[in-house]
Design a protein around this motif. Structure first.
Motif, mmCIF file in Angstrom:
data_model
loop_
_atom_site.group_PDB
_atom_site.id
_atom_site.type_symbol
_atom_site.label_atom_id
_atom_site.label_comp_id
_atom_site.label_asym_id
_atom_site.label_seq_id
_atom_site.Cartn_x
_atom_site.Cartn_y
_atom_site.Cartn_z
ATOM 1 N N ASP A 129 0.773 -1.197 -0.120
ATOM 2 C CA ASP A 129 -0.101 0.046 0.117
ATOM 3 C C ASP A 129 0.950 1.394 0.046
ATOM 4 O OD1 ASP A 129 -2.165 -1.748 0.155
ATOM 5 O OD2 ASP A 129 -2.702 -1.274 2.186
ATOM 6 N N GLY A 130 0.388 2.127 -0.687
ATOM 7 C CA GLY A 130 0.883 3.633 -0.529
ATOM 8 C C GLY A 130 2.203 3.946 -1.443
ATOM 9 N N CYS A 131 2.633 2.955 -2.317
ATOM 10 C CA CYS A 131 4.013 3.167 -2.845
ATOM 11 C C CYS A 131 3.864 4.050 -4.111
ATOM 12 C CB CYS A 131 4.572 1.594 -3.280
ATOM 13 S SG CYS A 131 4.934 0.674 -1.816
ATOM 14 N N PHE A 132 4.933 4.548 -4.550
ATOM 15 C CA PHE A 132 4.870 5.309 -5.688
ATOM 16 C C PHE A 132 6.222 4.895 -6.711
ATOM 17 C CE2 PHE A 132 6.617 8.771 -8.421
ATOM 18 C CZ PHE A 132 5.553 9.505 -8.894
ATOM 19 N N ILE A 133 5.592 4.397 -8.020
ATOM 20 C CA ILE A 133 6.747 3.984 -8.948
ATOM 21 C C ILE A 133 6.749 4.735 -10.056
ATOM 22 C CG2 ILE A 133 7.910 1.905 -10.092
ATOM 23 C CD1 ILE A 133 6.504 0.213 -7.569
ATOM 24 N N GLU A 134 7.905 5.130 -10.689
ATOM 25 C CA GLU A 134 7.823 5.997 -11.921
ATOM 26 C C GLU A 134 9.157 5.701 -12.392
ATOM 27 O OE1 GLU A 134 6.892 10.340 -13.540
ATOM 28 O OE2 GLU A 134 7.912 10.281 -11.377
ATOM 29 N N ASN A 135 8.964 5.408 -13.929
ATOM 30 C CA ASN A 135 10.113 5.254 -14.743
ATOM 31 C C ASN A 135 11.193 4.145 -14.548
ATOM 32 O OD1 ASN A 135 9.079 7.328 -16.655
ATOM 33 N ND2 ASN A 135 10.287 8.814 -15.261
ATOM 34 N N SER A 136 10.398 3.173 -13.784
ATOM 35 C CA SER A 136 11.449 1.978 -13.280
ATOM 36 C C SER A 136 10.887 0.723 -13.599
ATOM 37 C CB SER A 136 11.307 1.985 -11.854
ATOM 38 O OG SER A 136 11.783 3.209 -11.187
ATOM 39 N N GLU A 137 11.775 -0.362 -13.397
ATOM 40 C CA GLU A 137 11.400 -1.783 -13.655
ATOM 41 C C GLU A 137 11.688 -2.548 -12.551
ATOM 42 O OE1 GLU A 137 13.290 -5.158 -16.756
ATOM 43 O OE2 GLU A 137 13.275 -2.899 -17.373
ATOM 44 N N LEU A 138 10.541 -3.359 -12.111
ATOM 45 C CA LEU A 138 10.825 -4.199 -11.077
ATOM 46 C C LEU A 138 10.354 -5.527 -11.413
ATOM 47 C CD1 LEU A 138 10.316 -1.199 -9.714
ATOM 48 C CD2 LEU A 138 9.494 -2.583 -7.785
ATOM 49 N N GLN A 139 11.216 -6.652 -11.011
ATOM 50 C CA GLN A 139 10.908 -8.011 -11.418
ATOM 51 C C GLN A 139 11.438 -8.738 -9.999
ATOM 52 O OE1 GLN A 139 13.402 -9.783 -14.289
ATOM 53 N NE2 GLN A 139 11.589 -10.834 -15.116
ATOM 54 N N GLU A 140 10.469 -9.800 -9.868
ATOM 55 C CA GLU A 140 10.607 -10.770 -8.697
ATOM 56 C C GLU A 140 11.151 -10.029 -7.270
ATOM 57 O OE1 GLU A 140 12.605 -14.625 -9.208
ATOM 58 O OE2 GLU A 140 12.243 -14.441 -11.295
ATOM 59 N N THR A 141 10.355 -8.923 -7.167
ATOM 60 C CA THR A 141 10.740 -7.997 -5.897
ATOM 61 C C THR A 141 9.335 -7.724 -4.997
ATOM 62 O OG1 THR A 141 12.416 -6.895 -7.159
ATOM 63 C CG2 THR A 141 11.307 -5.603 -5.505
ATOM 64 N N ILE A 142 9.810 -7.603 -3.730
ATOM 65 C CA ILE A 142 8.652 -7.210 -2.814
ATOM 66 C C ILE A 142 9.086 -5.736 -2.244
ATOM 67 C CG2 ILE A 142 7.630 -7.589 -0.604
ATOM 68 C CD1 ILE A 142 8.420 -10.682 -0.836
ATOM 69 N N VAL A 143 7.982 -4.883 -2.333
ATOM 70 C CA VAL A 143 8.202 -3.420 -2.204
ATOM 71 C C VAL A 143 7.018 -3.170 -0.805
ATOM 72 C CG1 VAL A 143 8.044 -1.152 -2.834
ATOM 73 C CG2 VAL A 143 8.803 -2.936 -4.362
ATOM 74 N N MET A 144 7.612 -2.978 0.213
ATOM 75 C CA MET A 144 6.853 -2.560 1.407
ATOM 76 C C MET A 144 6.400 -1.223 1.155
ATOM 77 S SD MET A 144 8.618 -4.847 4.445
ATOM 78 C CE MET A 144 9.044 -6.526 4.125
ATOM 79 N N ASN B 212 13.216 6.212 -11.571
ATOM 80 C CA ASN B 212 14.319 5.978 -12.413
ATOM 81 C C ASN B 212 15.393 4.940 -12.038
ATOM 82 O OD1 ASN B 212 13.495 8.230 -14.167
ATOM 83 N ND2 ASN B 212 14.427 9.604 -12.814
ATOM 84 N N SER B 213 14.771 3.382 -11.636
ATOM 85 C CA SER B 213 15.577 2.670 -11.023
ATOM 86 C C SER B 213 15.156 1.303 -11.742
ATOM 87 C CB SER B 213 15.700 2.770 -9.692
ATOM 88 O OG SER B 213 15.970 3.668 -9.232
ATOM 89 N N GLN B 214 16.200 0.330 -11.568
ATOM 90 C CA GLN B 214 15.645 -1.222 -11.869
ATOM 91 C C GLN B 214 15.997 -1.888 -10.715
ATOM 92 O OE1 GLN B 214 18.862 -1.218 -15.429
ATOM 93 N NE2 GLN B 214 17.108 -1.764 -16.595
ATOM 94 N N ILE B 215 15.187 -2.792 -10.532
ATOM 95 C CA ILE B 215 15.361 -3.384 -9.400
ATOM 96 C C ILE B 215 14.805 -5.102 -9.731
ATOM 97 C CG2 ILE B 215 14.479 -3.856 -6.989
ATOM 98 C CD1 ILE B 215 13.710 -0.828 -7.142
ATOM 99 N N TYR B 216 15.602 -5.929 -9.279
ATOM 100 C CA TYR B 216 15.343 -7.378 -9.601
ATOM 101 C C TYR B 216 15.795 -8.050 -8.263
ATOM 102 C CZ TYR B 216 15.697 -5.397 -14.347
ATOM 103 O OH TYR B 216 15.718 -4.750 -15.409
ATOM 104 N N SER B 217 14.850 -9.209 -8.065
ATOM 105 C CA SER B 217 15.080 -10.449 -6.865
ATOM 106 C C SER B 217 15.437 -9.391 -5.752
ATOM 107 C CB SER B 217 16.076 -11.427 -7.406
ATOM 108 O OG SER B 217 15.710 -11.998 -8.669
ATOM 109 N N SER B 218 14.805 -8.568 -5.295
ATOM 110 C CA SER B 218 15.259 -7.766 -3.970
ATOM 111 C C SER B 218 14.117 -7.475 -3.170
ATOM 112 C CB SER B 218 15.780 -6.197 -4.457
ATOM 113 O OG SER B 218 16.889 -6.540 -5.002
#
Length: 135
Positions: A87-102, A109-115
Motif C-alpha cells: 500500500d501507498g507506494c509510488f513507482i515511476e520510470n522504473s522496472e521491477l521483477q521478482e521483488t517485494i516492495v513494502m 528511475n531505477s531497475q530492481i530485480y530479486s530484491s
C-alpha cells in the motif's frame, strides 16, 4: 524435542531468498484476484494481476502474477512477474521483477530485480539493484 513431516510447502521467510520464494508461490497459487476501484490508463496487463482500490497505473506494463496494494501510483514502469507492491507506494520510470516492495516506498528511475525493499524507502538517481535487501 519432536519432529514432524510437513505435507505442504515450508519457506524460511527469515531470509530474502526465502521470502521471495514464498511470495512467488503465493502469487502462483492465488486463484482469483479482485480488481476494484482503480484507474488503469494506457497499460499493457498480462497474467494474474491483483489490483487493490485507489491505485493508479498509467503508461505501464504489468506482467503477472503481480499484486499491487491500495493507493499505489505507478507511471511509465514495468512491473513483474512475481512482484508484490504494498500500500501507498509510488513507482515511476522504473522496472521491477521478482521483488517485494513494502508500504510507502518511492522508486524513481531505477531497475530492481530479486530484491526486498523495506517500508518508506526512497530509491532514485538511476539505481540498479539486484539480489539485495534494502532497508
Amino acid at each position: 524435542v519432536q519432529t514432524d513431516i510437513l505435507k505442504s510447502f515450508w519457506f524460511d521467510s527469515g531470509t530474502r531468498e526465502g521470502l521471495l520464494d514464498a511470495n512467488k508461490h503465493l502469487l502462483i497459487a492465488s486463484h482469483k484476484f479482485d480488481n476494484v476501484d482503480s484507474a488503469v490508463i494506457n497499460c499493457f496487463m498480462h497474467g494474474k494481476i491483483g489490483l487493490d482500490q485507489g491505485s493508479v497505473l498509467e503508461g505501464s506494463n504489468i506482467m503477472g502474477p503481480v499484486y499491487i496494494g491500495k493507493n499505489v501510483k505507478i507511471f511509465n514502469s514495468t512491473i513483474g512477474p512475481f512482484s508484490t507492491i504494498a500500500d501507498g507506494c509510488f513507482i515511476e520510470n522504473s522496472e521491477l521483477q521478482e521483488t517485494i516492495v513494502m508500504e510507502g516506498t518511492k522508486i524513481v528511475n531505477s531497475q530492481i530485480y530479486s530484491s526486498l525493499l523495506f517500508k518508506d524507502i526512497k530509491v532514485n538517481d538511476k539505481q540498479f539493484i539486484i539480489n539485495k535487501l534494502v532497508k
